[in-house]
Scaffold this motif. Structure first.
Motif, PDB file in Angstrom:
ATOM      1  N   GLY A  16     103.638 127.944 -21.095  1.00  0.00           N
ATOM      2  CA  GLY A  16     104.402 127.222 -21.498  1.00  0.00           C
ATOM      3  C   GLY A  16     104.597 125.849 -20.343  1.00  0.00           C
ATOM      4  N   TRP A  17     105.031 124.714 -20.795  1.00  0.00           N
ATOM      5  CA  TRP A  17     105.368 123.697 -20.006  1.00  0.00           C
ATOM      6  C   TRP A  17     106.550 124.005 -19.076  1.00  0.00           C
ATOM      7  N   TYR A  18     107.370 124.901 -19.635  1.00  0.00           N
ATOM      8  CA  TYR A  18     108.693 125.104 -18.848  1.00  0.00           C
ATOM      9  C   TYR A  18     109.038 126.628 -18.890  1.00  0.00           C
ATOM     10  N   PRO A  19     110.058 127.198 -18.169  1.00  0.00           N
ATOM     11  CA  PRO A  19     110.306 128.368 -18.488  1.00  0.00           C
ATOM     12  C   PRO A  19     110.764 128.765 -19.745  1.00  0.00           C
ATOM     13  N   PRO A  20     110.905 130.121 -20.279  1.00  0.00           N
ATOM     14  CA  PRO A  20     111.230 130.251 -21.773  1.00  0.00           C
ATOM     15  C   PRO A  20     112.425 129.755 -22.042  1.00  0.00           C
ATOM     16  N   THR A  21     112.835 129.393 -23.199  1.00  0.00           N
ATOM     17  CA  THR A  21     114.194 128.900 -23.581  1.00  0.00           C
ATOM     18  C   THR A  21     115.396 130.252 -23.345  1.00  0.00           C
ATOM     19  N   THR A  22     114.837 131.304 -23.165  1.00  0.00           N
ATOM     20  CA  THR A  22     115.557 132.300 -23.245  1.00  0.00           C
ATOM     21  C   THR A  22     116.153 132.353 -21.698  1.00  0.00           C
ATOM     22  N   SER A  23     115.856 131.539 -20.771  1.00  0.00           N
ATOM     23  CA  SER A  23     116.244 131.446 -19.440  1.00  0.00           C
ATOM     24  C   SER A  23     117.517 130.714 -19.253  1.00  0.00           C
ATOM     25  N   PRO A  24     118.592 131.159 -18.281  1.00  0.00           N
ATOM     26  CA  PRO A  24     119.727 130.605 -18.109  1.00  0.00           C
ATOM     27  C   PRO A  24     119.544 129.057 -17.878  1.00  0.00           C
ATOM     28  N   LEU A  25     118.411 128.561 -17.394  1.00  0.00           N
ATOM     29  CA  LEU A  25     118.052 127.149 -17.295  1.00  0.00           C
ATOM     30  C   LEU A  25     118.254 126.264 -18.429  1.00  0.00           C
ATOM     31  N   TRP A  26     118.307 126.947 -19.569  1.00  0.00           N
ATOM     32  CA  TRP A  26     118.330 126.222 -20.600  1.00  0.00           C
ATOM     33  C   TRP A  26     119.936 126.262 -21.564  1.00  0.00           C
ATOM     34  N   LYS A  27     120.668 126.824 -20.695  1.00  0.00           N
ATOM     35  CA  LYS A  27     121.830 127.083 -21.606  1.00  0.00           C
ATOM     36  C   LYS A  27     122.568 125.725 -22.065  1.00  0.00           C
ATOM     37  N   GLY A  28     122.456 125.032 -21.422  1.00  0.00           N
ATOM     38  CA  GLY A  28     122.823 123.539 -21.833  1.00  0.00           C
ATOM     39  C   GLY A  28     122.381 122.984 -23.058  1.00  0.00           C
ATOM     40  N   TYR A  29     120.925 123.267 -23.210  1.00  0.00           N
ATOM     41  CA  TYR A  29     120.430 122.833 -24.543  1.00  0.00           C
ATOM     42  C   TYR A  29     120.815 123.938 -25.712  1.00  0.00           C
ATOM     43  N   ARG A  30     120.744 125.161 -25.418  1.00  0.00           N
ATOM     44  CA  ARG A  30     121.256 125.969 -26.466  1.00  0.00           C
ATOM     45  C   ARG A  30     122.553 125.638 -26.974  1.00  0.00           C
ATOM     46  N   ASP A  31     123.572 125.526 -25.828  1.00  0.00           N
ATOM     47  CA  ASP A  31     125.006 124.923 -26.355  1.00  0.00           C
ATOM     48  C   ASP A  31     124.754 123.766 -27.181  1.00  0.00           C
TER      49      ASP A  31
END
Length: 406
Positions: free
Chosen positions: A280-295
């Protein structure tokens, strides 16, 4: 006033005002995002392709509206409200060009996080109007070379080179490449072959997947004898292929880019996708790095939460692009296409919080034939328990695999 191109302009949130402008979520459920912001609005545009018989990324406009709402509730653009218009290019080059002309007539200052197969029709229109394209999915030559193009990923070139690297790392001896039957996929498969050749990896194909077919048994039969199958197409076709593969009884190792995966691929193909290797272009969205997006999806998407596939790199790009736009425009005395492009061209190490390596648009990228690609990396993943999870901790640099790209 009725939009000039209302025939192709489709709201990301149909309950709201025409032509895709307005806040996200369920109308009336809560205060309008950015209600405290004052002054002239900052208009931007996002387009994608959906409700077609072939390539569909319907989540992009919803993810973009979530991102716009989040930005508005977090200061907007220097205190001004960002207003999003969306457009459906419908898998049609003429419609794609009309979307670009709509951006001009609407006085959009930027096109953010968009997808179309026909960048060769949109880029010239936006160039002439001095409208930068940020976070687009590059597929056609102008998107890789225009000084008004600012991809944050390596697009299909990085994806397919990454798939080839994943195949090598997995010990594949022969890879069959199943691709959409269109010119963009032809170019991507050629890139796969170029990257595979650096490792002497044998490639079979392309195995062309007709855009309107509902069964791929004949194409699955062409993969027999290959220990691995890689995909260069959108999730809908991947899902059909996996169902036909399950019926065949064949069990090759599967390799796919994250943009070719959705919930149907993961959980509605009889478990065939389990163990699939991804890039992928980024780490998976299961990563803590994407918490802001999920929230943000939980907060702003409302009834459209189901329409935003978390696994999609295209949806993630829409979110990340709005974050970048807010950061790059910070402190600008005037936000116009020219000032935004100038700010981007002065950017030397934009921090995306670990979602990409630092981004530098102040000079050409590492591959001379596609100079607008400043980030030629992918992140390794795998399908585990119906989700895409990390399969490593570091980005994979694929520029060396593309040194002979022409």
């Amino acid at each position: 006033m009725k939009p000039v191109l209302a025939a192709v302009c489709v709201t990301a949130l149909a309950a709201l005002s025409a032509c895709g402008s307005g806040g996200g979520g369920d109308a009336g459920a809560k205060a309008k995002p950015g209600a405290n912001l004052t002054g002239p609005d900052v208009k931007v545009m996002t387009w994608s392709e959906w409700n077609t018989q072939a390539i569909n990324y319907p989540g992009i406009p919803y993810a973009a509206q979530v991102a716009a709402d989040y930005v508005n509730d977090h200061g907007g653009i220097n205190g001004h409200r960002i207003v999003l218009e969306t457009c459906n290019a419908q898998g049609d080059p003429n419609r794609a060009e009309q979307c670009a002309r709509q951006a001009v007539s609407s006085k959009a200052v930027a096109v953010l996080g968009s997808f179309t197969q026909f960048g060769n029709r949109t880029v010239p229109v936006l160039e002439q109007a001095h409208i930068p394209m940020i976070g687009l999915t590059p597929l056609t030559a102008p998107e890789y070379t225009s000084e008004w193009s600012f991809p944050i990923s390596g697009g299909s070139y990085a994806n397919t080179a990454g798939e080839a690297q994943r195949a090598v790392d997995a010990g594949c001896k022969q890879v069959a490449v199943a691709q959409a039957d269109n010119p963009a996929a032809d170019a991507a498969t050629n890139t796969f072959k170029l990257a595979a050749a650096t490792h002497n990896l044998k490639v079979v194909g392309p195995i062309r997947l007709p855009l309107t077919a509902t069964d791929f048994a004949p194409q699955v039969a062409q993969t027999r004898g290959s220990d691995c199958v890689a995909f260069v197409t959108a999730p809908g076709q991947v899902a059909i292929f996996l169902k036909s593969l399950a019926q065949s009884g064949e069990k090759p190792k599967l390799i796919n880019f994250v943009g070719g995966i959705d919930d149907t691929v993961l959980n509605k193909t009889g478990g065939v996708a389990e163990g699939m290797l991804t890039d992928g272009w980024y780490p998976p969205t299961t990563s803590p790095l994407w918490k802001g997006y999920r929230d943000a999806i939980d907060t702003y998407a409302g009834s459209h939460k189901k329409d935003i596939a978390l696994v999609s790199d295209q949806n993630s790009t829409a979110w990340l692009t709005f974050q970048i736009f807010q950061k790059v425009t910070k402190g600008l005395s005037a936000v116009t296409g020219d000032t935004v492009a100038d700010a981007l061209r002065r950017t030397t190490a934009l921090d995306t919080g670990g979602l990409t390596p630092p981004l530098n648009w102040s000079k050409p990228g590492p591959i001379s034939s596609i100079p607008r690609i400043v980030n030629a990396t992918v992140f390794p993943g795998k399908v585990e328990d119906g989700k895409v999870v990390a399969d490593g901790k570091e980005f994979i640099q694929v520029a060396p695999l593309l040194r002979d790209l022409r």
